[in-house]
Structure formats: C-alpha cells, structure tokens
Design an enzyme around this catalytic site. Structure first.
Site, PDB file in Angstrom:
ATOM      1  N   GLY A   9       0.740  -1.252  -0.054  1.00 40.73           N
ATOM      2  CA  GLY A   9       0.068   0.172   0.035  1.00 40.73           C
ATOM      3  C   GLY A   9       0.575   1.630  -0.122  1.00 40.73           C
ATOM      4  CG  ASN A  10       5.237   1.344   1.933  1.00 37.50           C
ATOM      5  OD1 ASN A  10       4.143   0.484   1.136  1.00 37.50           O
ATOM      6  ND2 ASN A  10       5.991   1.950   2.055  1.00 37.50           N
ATOM      7  CE  LYS A 127      -8.393  -8.267   1.740  1.00 39.21           C
ATOM      8  NZ  LYS A 127      -7.331  -7.526   3.010  1.00 39.21           N
ATOM      9  CE  LYS A 210       1.810  -6.525  -2.198  1.00 38.77           C
ATOM     10  NZ  LYS A 210       1.309  -6.653  -0.775  1.00 38.77           N
ATOM     11  CE  LYS A 272       2.715  -6.467   4.034  1.00 40.57           C
ATOM     12  NZ  LYS A 272       2.507  -6.654   3.001  1.00 40.57           N
TER      13      LYS A 272
HETATM   14  P1  ADP Z   1       0.457  -3.531   2.609  1.00 43.35           P
HETATM   15  O1  ADP Z   1       0.102  -2.220   2.488  1.00 43.35           O
HETATM   16  O2  ADP Z   1       2.848  -2.603   2.735  1.00 43.35           O
HETATM   17  O3  ADP Z   1       1.259  -4.996   1.597  1.00 43.35           O
HETATM   18  P2  ADP Z   1       0.267  -3.911   5.289  1.00 43.35           P
HETATM   19  O4  ADP Z   1       0.055  -2.460   5.765  1.00 43.35           O
HETATM   20  O5  ADP Z   1      -1.090  -4.668   4.877  1.00 43.35           O
HETATM   21  O6  ADP Z   1       1.114  -4.144   4.011  1.00 43.35           O
HETATM   22  O7  ADP Z   1       0.968  -4.500   6.435  1.00 43.35           O
HETATM   23  C1  ADP Z   1       2.552  -4.506   7.452  1.00 43.35           C
HETATM   24  C2  ADP Z   1       2.140  -3.791   8.478  1.00 43.35           C
HETATM   25  O8  ADP Z   1       2.434  -5.408   8.919  1.00 43.35           O
HETATM   26  C3  ADP Z   1       3.343  -3.377   9.064  1.00 43.35           C
HETATM   27  O9  ADP Z   1       3.780  -2.305   8.941  1.00 43.35           O
HETATM   28  C4  ADP Z   1       3.210  -3.676  10.574  1.00 43.35           C
HETATM   29  O10 ADP Z   1       2.730  -2.531  11.596  1.00 43.35           O
HETATM   30  C5  ADP Z   1       2.028  -4.993  10.382  1.00 43.35           C
HETATM   31  N1  ADP Z   1       2.491  -5.832  11.585  1.00 43.35           N
HETATM   32  C6  ADP Z   1       1.886  -6.445  11.441  1.00 43.35           C
HETATM   33  N2  ADP Z   1       2.484  -7.724  12.953  1.00 43.35           N
HETATM   34  C7  ADP Z   1       3.573  -7.673  12.368  1.00 43.35           C
HETATM   35  C8  ADP Z   1       4.712  -7.968  12.665  1.00 43.35           C
HETATM   36  N3  ADP Z   1       4.991  -9.438  13.235  1.00 43.35           N
HETATM   37  N4  ADP Z   1       6.153  -7.638  12.068  1.00 43.35           N
HETATM   38  C9  ADP Z   1       6.131  -6.189  11.114  1.00 43.35           C
HETATM   39  N5  ADP Z   1       5.444  -5.818  11.162  1.00 43.35           N
HETATM   40  C10 ADP Z   1       3.901  -6.553  11.415  1.00 43.35           C
HETATM   41 MG    MG Z   2      -0.775  -1.036   4.125  1.00 40.61          MG
END
Ligand code: ADP
Ligand code: MG
Length: 310
Positions: A9-10, A127, A210, A272
């Site tokens: 997302g970022n 979801k 994704k 992930k």
């Molecule tokens: P993206 O939007 O980049 O696909 P998400 O926002 O869904 O990613 O996931 C990333 C987030 O997961 C991080 O910002 C963090 O807050 C969260 N997170 C939850 N559990 C963990 C963990 N065990 N280690 C690291 N990050 C974590």
């Molecule tokens: Mg995100």
C-alpha cells in the site's frame, strides 16, 4: 537474476494512506526510482502491487452514484485498478529510467487469476473491504445481496471472499513480454478473480490476497527471488512488545513455526509471511520481506527478513 517485486500500500499512497491521484503518483515515483536502480544493475524486475485503497475508493463511488449509474462488480474494480496503477507505475518507471539513461520498454498486463468456485471463502467471507457505514446504510446494501458485518463502534463493513489463487491465467502473456525485454507490471491486487464455469470464465465478487498472488506469479515467471516490499524493514517476533525481535535471515521451516505461534497479524504481515514461505517451499529459492527503501540490498540478501530454503 529475475526479481518479482510485490509493492504494498505505501508504494501507492502517501504516509497517511491517502490516495489522491497526486499521492499515488508521488509514491509510485519513489518506488519506481528504486526499481530503475535495480534495472540499471542488470537485475530483471517484474512488478506486482496491491490495490486495496484504490478499490476502496471505487466502492465508495459505486455507493454514492448507485441511483444514477449502475454499480460495477468487484472484479471490474480489480480490472480498473490494475490498468490505472499499471499506467501510473509505467509513467513513473519510464521517467526514472530516462533520468538514469537506461532504455527499457514497459508494459502492463491485466491478469485474471483462477479460483475455485467452491473455495470455502465464498460460503463464509472474511475479507473486509471498503469503508465503514452506519447500520441502516449497510442494510440497504445487504438488500442488494452484499454481506456486511457489524464491526462495533466503527460501524458496519462489507466482507467478501478471499479465495486461494490457483493459476494466473494470463501469465503466459506476461512471460512473453518479459522474455522480449519489457519491464512488466502484472497481477495487481492478486489478479482479477475468475471461476471456470461451463467452459467459460466468469469474474467473481472476491478479492485475492496480493501477496499470495505475488507468490504464484513469482513461481510462474521463474523469479530467482520474491521481494515483498512493505512499510517495515523486517518481519518481527512479538511485534509491538518491549522484547520485539526483528527477523534477519531465517529458514522457511523456522518462519513457519513462528507463524504457527501467532507472531504475524492475519490482515497484514501474516499473508506476506505465508506468501514468501510458499514461494521458497515450492521453488527452493529465496524470499525477502522488507521496506521499499531497502529493496536494492534485499535483492542480494543484504537487508530485510531473508527466507531461505534450509
Ligand atoms: P502493505 O500495505 O505494504 O501490503 P500491510 O500494511 O498489510 O502491508 O502490512 C504491513 C504492516 O504489518 C506493518 O506496517 C505492521 O504494522 C504490520 N505487522 C503486523 N504484524 C507484524 C509483525 N509481526 N512484524 C512486522 N510487521 C507487522
Ligand atoms: Mg498497508
């Protein structure tokens, strides 16, 4: 060396998660400048990306305009965001390449991902998507066949199936372009979910994770490494606790144990970790989870949570 880069997302919104067009373009420029750096070092890159905030915005337009123009189904939202984000990413990447004097052509492939019609997700959707609404507005949409859930003080939220991605049906087209030298953007949002029915494909009201889509694409295009770029530099044990511990190099078996012990939140880091584990288990190659600004080092295993086959 071929890298499958999954952008979170970022990479497509600003730090606060805003997704105005200018926010998306600026974020894409930052991400694509890193990609151009890899390409300049002869690393082949295939890009995929999330689309959560963008689909969320389209759903709001659907709701607000429903009395004037017919709402479009969720699979159409997936197709639209793949195309739009592909366009934004290609523009940003070509500008970044030109700034480095690197000549490469880019292409976006709108891809369909096959899912099973009897995936358990369709019977019990989990979801959450789109914005929170008050109960009465949610009831209206439930009347149109949507599933909404009471999420407490924030209000109601729509939930849809998140089925397992089985096959990226348009991967051969992506692969042909990759082999022809194009830098390809494909399978955004995990791909448009479709089921096979009576010999034809039908889009379904679902969203594919994704990261799981990225793992399948990485395997399909024979990537040497899957890099999942997000907003944290590592997967972390005991995340947010005083004794939190960043994971550096870790075997896939050990990472699976940490996941089973509940270290990774299901809506964010969990998929992930699962995606990278799947890729490593299926291919015997490496996967990395890290932040966007680390991807150059991540490709060589020099940054992030590096997941190895043994
Ligand atoms: P993206 O939007 O980049 O696909 P998400 O926002 O869904 O990613 O996931 C990333 C987030 O997961 C991080 O910002 C963090 O807050 C969260 N997170 C939850 N559990 C963990 C963990 N065990 N280690 C690291 N990050 C974590
Ligand atoms: Mg995100």
């Amino acid at each position: 060396m071929r890298v499958l880069l999954a952008l979170g997302g970022n990479a497509m919104t600003n730090a606060e998660g805003r997704a105005r067009p200018e926010d998306q373009i600026a974020a894409a420029e930052v991400a694509m400048s890193a990609v151009a750096g890899l390409l300049a070092h002869d690393v082949e890159v295939v890009v995929t990306h999330g689309n959560g905030p963008q689909v969320g915005n389209l759903l709001v337009k659907n709701e607000l305009a429903a009395a004037v123009v017919p709402p479009v189904p969720l699979d159409w939202c997936g197709a639209q965001t793949q195309a739009t984000l592909g366009f934004v990413l290609m523009n940003a990447l070509e500008a970044a390449l030109a700034a480095r004097g690197v000549e490469r052509s880019t292409a976006t492939v709108v891809t369909r991902t096959l899912v099973d019609g009897d995936d358990p997700g369709f019977a019990s959707p989990t979801k959450p998507i789109g914005r929170y609404l008050p109960a009465d507005e949610a009831a209206l949409l439930q009347g149109h066949g949507e599933v909404w859930e009471d999420r407490g003080h924030k209000g109601w939220r729509r939930v849809v199936a998140s089925p397992e991605p089985r096959e990226i049906l348009d991967a051969p087209a992506a692969l042909a372009l990759i082999e022809a030298g194009f830098v390809v953007v494909a399978n955004g949002g995990g791909g448009i979910p479709v089921v096979r029915e009576h010999g034809r494909l039908r889009g379904v009201e679902a969203v594919i994770d994704k990261d799981l889509g990225a793992a399948l694409l990485a395997e399909t295009v024979a990537a040497d490494v899957l890099v999942v770029a997000t907003d944290v530099p590592h997967a972390v044990l005991r995340y947010g606790e005083p004794d939190a511990e960043e994971l550096g190099e870790v075997s896939v078996a050990a990472l699976r144990r940490h996941a089973a012990d509940g270290h990774f939140a299901s809506g964010s880091m969990g998929p992930k970790v699962d995606a990278v584990c799947r890729f490593v288990e299926r291919t015997g190659r490496r996967g990395v989870i890290t932040s966007l600004d680390n991807i150059t080092q991540a490709v060589d295993g020099g940054a992030g949570t590096v997941v190895t086959p043994a």
